[in-house]
Design a protein around this motif. Structure first.
Motif, PDB file in Angstrom:
ATOM      1  N   GLY A 256      28.577  56.935 -16.681  1.00 25.50           N
ATOM      2  CA  GLY A 256      28.859  55.507 -16.771  1.00 25.50           C
ATOM      3  C   GLY A 256      30.184  55.143 -17.399  1.00 25.50           C
ATOM      4  N   LYS A 257      30.983  56.136 -17.836  1.00 24.22           N
ATOM      5  CA  LYS A 257      32.279  55.819 -18.446  1.00 24.22           C
ATOM      6  C   LYS A 257      33.400  56.434 -17.612  1.00 24.22           C
ATOM      7  N   TYR A 258      34.433  55.651 -17.373  1.00 25.16           N
ATOM      8  CA  TYR A 258      35.544  56.078 -16.533  1.00 25.16           C
ATOM      9  C   TYR A 258      36.864  55.694 -17.186  1.00 25.16           C
ATOM     10  N   ILE A 259      37.844  56.560 -17.007  1.00 21.73           N
ATOM     11  CA  ILE A 259      39.172  56.330 -17.562  1.00 21.73           C
ATOM     12  C   ILE A 259      40.108  55.982 -16.417  1.00 21.73           C
ATOM     13  N   VAL A 260      40.788  54.844 -16.537  1.00 21.34           N
ATOM     14  CA  VAL A 260      41.625  54.333 -15.456  1.00 21.34           C
ATOM     15  C   VAL A 260      43.023  54.068 -15.986  1.00 21.34           C
ATOM     16  N   LYS A 261      44.003  54.710 -15.392  1.00 21.03           N
ATOM     17  CA  LYS A 261      45.402  54.437 -15.730  1.00 21.03           C
ATOM     18  C   LYS A 261      45.995  53.597 -14.605  1.00 21.03           C
ATOM     19  N   LEU A 262      46.526  52.445 -14.959  1.00 19.70           N
ATOM     20  CA  LEU A 262      47.098  51.552 -13.963  1.00 19.70           C
ATOM     21  C   LEU A 262      48.535  51.946 -13.639  1.00 19.70           C
TER      22      LEU A 262
ATOM     23  N   PRO B 135      44.971  49.958  -4.956  1.00 17.65           N
ATOM     24  CA  PRO B 135      46.435  50.072  -5.040  1.00 17.65           C
ATOM     25  C   PRO B 135      47.002  49.821  -6.436  1.00 17.65           C
ATOM     26  N   LEU B 136      46.194  49.277  -7.342  1.00 18.25           N
ATOM     27  CA  LEU B 136      46.659  49.025  -8.711  1.00 18.25           C
ATOM     28  C   LEU B 136      46.500  50.241  -9.615  1.00 18.25           C
ATOM     29  N   VAL B 137      45.715  51.232  -9.153  1.00 16.97           N
ATOM     30  CA  VAL B 137      45.344  52.365  -9.993  1.00 16.97           C
ATOM     31  C   VAL B 137      46.263  53.562  -9.717  1.00 16.97           C
ATOM     32  N   GLU B 138      46.834  54.108 -10.796  1.00 15.51           N
ATOM     33  CA  GLU B 138      47.628  55.329 -10.674  1.00 15.51           C
ATOM     34  C   GLU B 138      46.732  56.561 -10.617  1.00 15.51           C
ATOM     35  N   SER B 139      45.748  56.629 -11.514  1.00 13.27           N
ATOM     36  CA  SER B 139      44.806  57.746 -11.523  1.00 13.27           C
ATOM     37  C   SER B 139      43.545  57.322 -12.262  1.00 13.27           C
ATOM     38  N   ALA B 140      42.443  58.012 -11.963  1.00 10.98           N
ATOM     39  CA  ALA B 140      41.165  57.690 -12.585  1.00 10.98           C
ATOM     40  C   ALA B 140      40.294  58.929 -12.634  1.00 10.98           C
ATOM     41  N   GLN B 141      39.444  58.996 -13.647  1.00 13.51           N
ATOM     42  CA  GLN B 141      38.503  60.103 -13.753  1.00 13.51           C
ATOM     43  C   GLN B 141      37.356  59.709 -14.651  1.00 13.51           C
TER      44      GLN B 141
ATOM     45  N   GLY C 202      38.261  59.266 -26.356  1.00 11.69           N
ATOM     46  CA  GLY C 202      38.597  59.237 -27.772  1.00 11.69           C
ATOM     47  C   GLY C 202      39.940  59.884 -28.045  1.00 11.69           C
ATOM     48  N   ILE C 203      40.193  61.024 -27.386  1.00 11.02           N
ATOM     49  CA  ILE C 203      41.488  61.684 -27.544  1.00 11.02           C
ATOM     50  C   ILE C 203      42.611  60.798 -27.006  1.00 11.02           C
ATOM     51  N   LEU C 204      42.393  60.177 -25.864  1.00  8.43           N
ATOM     52  CA  LEU C 204      43.403  59.277 -25.317  1.00  8.43           C
ATOM     53  C   LEU C 204      43.639  58.089 -26.242  1.00  8.43           C
TER      54      LEU C 204
ATOM     55  N   VAL D  56      45.488  61.845 -15.887  1.00  5.99           N
ATOM     56  CA  VAL D  56      45.531  60.793 -16.905  1.00  5.99           C
ATOM     57  C   VAL D  56      45.895  61.403 -18.254  1.00  5.99           C
ATOM     58  N   TYR D  57      45.270  62.530 -18.562  1.00  3.31           N
ATOM     59  CA  TYR D  57      45.509  63.226 -19.820  1.00  3.31           C
ATOM     60  C   TYR D  57      46.964  63.674 -19.934  1.00  3.31           C
ATOM     61  N   GLU D  58      47.451  64.331 -18.901  1.00  7.85           N
ATOM     62  CA  GLU D  58      48.817  64.847 -18.960  1.00  7.85           C
ATOM     63  C   GLU D  58      49.843  63.726 -18.995  1.00  7.85           C
ATOM     64  N   SER D  59      49.637  62.691 -18.214  1.00  7.85           N
ATOM     65  CA  SER D  59      50.615  61.606 -18.210  1.00  7.85           C
ATOM     66  C   SER D  59      50.630  60.885 -19.552  1.00  7.85           C
TER      67      SER D  59
END
Length: 491
Positions: free
Chosen positions: A66-72, A151-157, A281-283, A318-321
């Motif tokens: 249920g939790k997702y990380i989204v980089k725009l 199209p707004l999302v760079e990466s997600a996981q 949390g790390i991000l 997402v982590y590396e960027s």
């Protein structure tokens, strides 16, 4: 910016699973998690070479349902109608809701242009009546496809869980009536530089299990991204901080950058299953560092995740960027290679291009030459640590076995791992920044390599000499602290 590691190797690109954990002593993780150095079989015969036997980690991904990380995407990368959207993350959540899910923002990491979303099947959606846990892999796949097509999302996981038990102490009986130079500091001759240095004017962020107040530490800032308390209930973070920056006084130990200001950025917490946290949390911790990048010089990440090459669904972009954002802002990032006696490029963040990846050597007498007794793991003196990950991805080696440092109860303990090697490098990087405040991360990296001990150097009877037993033949340089601050124009 240019890749820091272009001098080392051609990057081997693998698709990996991101499962994070602390890299402290070679230890066994709790059920359903992978192993760090589990089943290491190390000879105790000083006349034999190091040998290891590594178990195969489980292939299940520790996903937080249920939790997702989204980089725009950066606004400059948007075009057409997307460029005119005033609130991109609201547009993203609306798009998810239109496709049968409930979505809300759990955490905003504005510096990284990243958001943590809570997403679950809506009552009237396609997954109505289905248990999120029972269908987590299906739901995750659907949600990630929706996000990646936006199209707004760079990466997600999906967000990831990490869990470890407490670090294992190899020795805990240490008298504090006088100051002791830890063997790791002695081995790299850092004490020669620190002899007259009372305080390094530098700031080091420790992203770990927390750092406790300790007489031998200059604890400057405290923040937690895993609950309210910033206290270290595991010991790992406090130990890492001491190796990086314990004070040069008449008490305890001394670090690589004595009395440097420690920023305690807690991203892992003690739980019933050990010490756990999440990628989000790390991000969050990295975002905090980015917000303070004008002050923080170095980040220490003594943590990592096994990334099996046979799984294709992991995306750590997402982590590396996020780490690259810090480096582009001028922050040096030192990370542990890992304790599995495996190629380090199977792991993140060790395989990331612009970090400084650190392997471990075992030293027992504080000097080169290989004349000391074997380590507590049976490693020969001045040899590559039997548990250490290896390979051309590794930038530099440092002492990591039986390292004496500060502990969370105000005493001092000795533990082992590439976690313990890494803060030697972080401290030396901070020391260089203290003397060269305008140095870029790549200049700091090159200064560390320029001053380091190379494979063809003979032992000088002190700390300037190489080690044996590196299993890959790459011969990464060995950290050497005596002359690092005097390196100029390290390009």
């Amino acid at each position: 910016m240019d890749n820091l590691k272009t001098l080392k190797r051609t990057q081997v690109i693998v698709t990996v699973i991101l499962v994070l954990s602390i890299i402290g002593s070679p230890i066994t993780l709790m059920p359903m998690q992978f192993s760090l150095g589990q089943n290491n079989t190390i000879s105790n015969n000083s006349n034999t070479s190091n040998t290891t036997s590594v178990s195969t980690p489980p292939t299940e991904t520790a996903v937080i349902p249920g939790k997702y990380i989204v980089k725009l995407k950066d606004p400059s990368a948007l075009g057409g109608a997307a460029l005119s959207i005033s609130d991109p993350i609201s547009a993203v959540t609306t798009d998810i809701e239109d496709q049968g899910f409930d979505a809300s923002v759990n955490r905003s990491l504005l510096g990284l242009n990243t958001y943590v979303l809570d997403i679950a099947p809506s009552e009237n959606g396609s997954f109505s009546g289905a248990s999120l846990l029972d269908n987590s892999s299906v739901v995750s796949s659907v949600v990630e496809n929706i996000l990646e097509e936006n199209p707004l999302v760079e990466s997600a996981q999906a967000d990831m869980l990490m869990t470890i038990p407490e670090p294992i102490s190899n020795a805990s009986d240490f008298k504090t009536s006088t100051q002791t130079i830890p063997r790791g500091i002695d081995r790299i001759d850092a004490e020669a530089t620190n002899k007259s240095l009372q305080s390094a004017n530098a700031d080091i962020a420790i992203l770990d299990t927390g750092v406790n107040n300790h007489k031998d530490l200059n604890l400057f800032k405290n923040i937690s991204f895993v609950g309210i308390s910033t206290q270290d209930n595991c010991g790992h973070g406090t130990h890492v901080a001491g190796t990086a920056a314990a004070r040069n006084n008449s008490f305890g130990v001394v670090g690589a950058a004595p009395d440097a200001r420690i920023w305690n950025v807690k991203v892992l917490e003690k739980t019933a299953d050990g010490c756990s946290g999440s990628l989000s949390g790390i991000l969050s911790g990295l975002n905090y560092v980015l917000e303070n990048a004008d002050t923080i010089d170095v980040v220490n990440l003594s943590l990592g995740g096994y990334c099996p090459a046979w799984r294709s669904e992991c995306d750590s972009s997402v982590y590396e960027s996020s780490i690259n954002d810090l480096i582009n802002a001028g922050v040096v990032v030192a990370v542990a290679a890992g304790n599995e006696a495996n190629p380090a490029d199977w792991y993140v963040p060790a395989r990331f291009q612009n970090v400084i990846t650190v392997s471990s050597i075992s030293d027992t007498d504080g000097k080169c030459g290989g004349m000391g007794t074997p380590s507590s793991f049976g490693d020969l003196d001045d040899s590559f640590s039997s548990y250490s990950n290896y390979g051309p991805i590794v930038d530099i080696a440092a002492p990591g076995s039986d390292i004496l440092s500060t502990w969370n109860d105000g005493t001092f303990k000795s533990i082992s791992g590439t976690s313990m090697a890494t803060p030697h490098v972080a401290g030396e990087a901070a020391l260089y920044k203290a003397n060269h405040p305008d140095a870029s991360p790549s200049e700091v990296y090159n200064a560390l390599l320029t001053s380091a001990t190379k494979g063809n150097m003979q032992c000088d009877g002190n700390g300037h000499g190489y080690f044996t037993g590196d299993v890959d033949g790459v011969n990464e340089p060995l950290l050497y602290g005596k002359n690092v601050t005097t390196v100029s124009n390290p390009n």
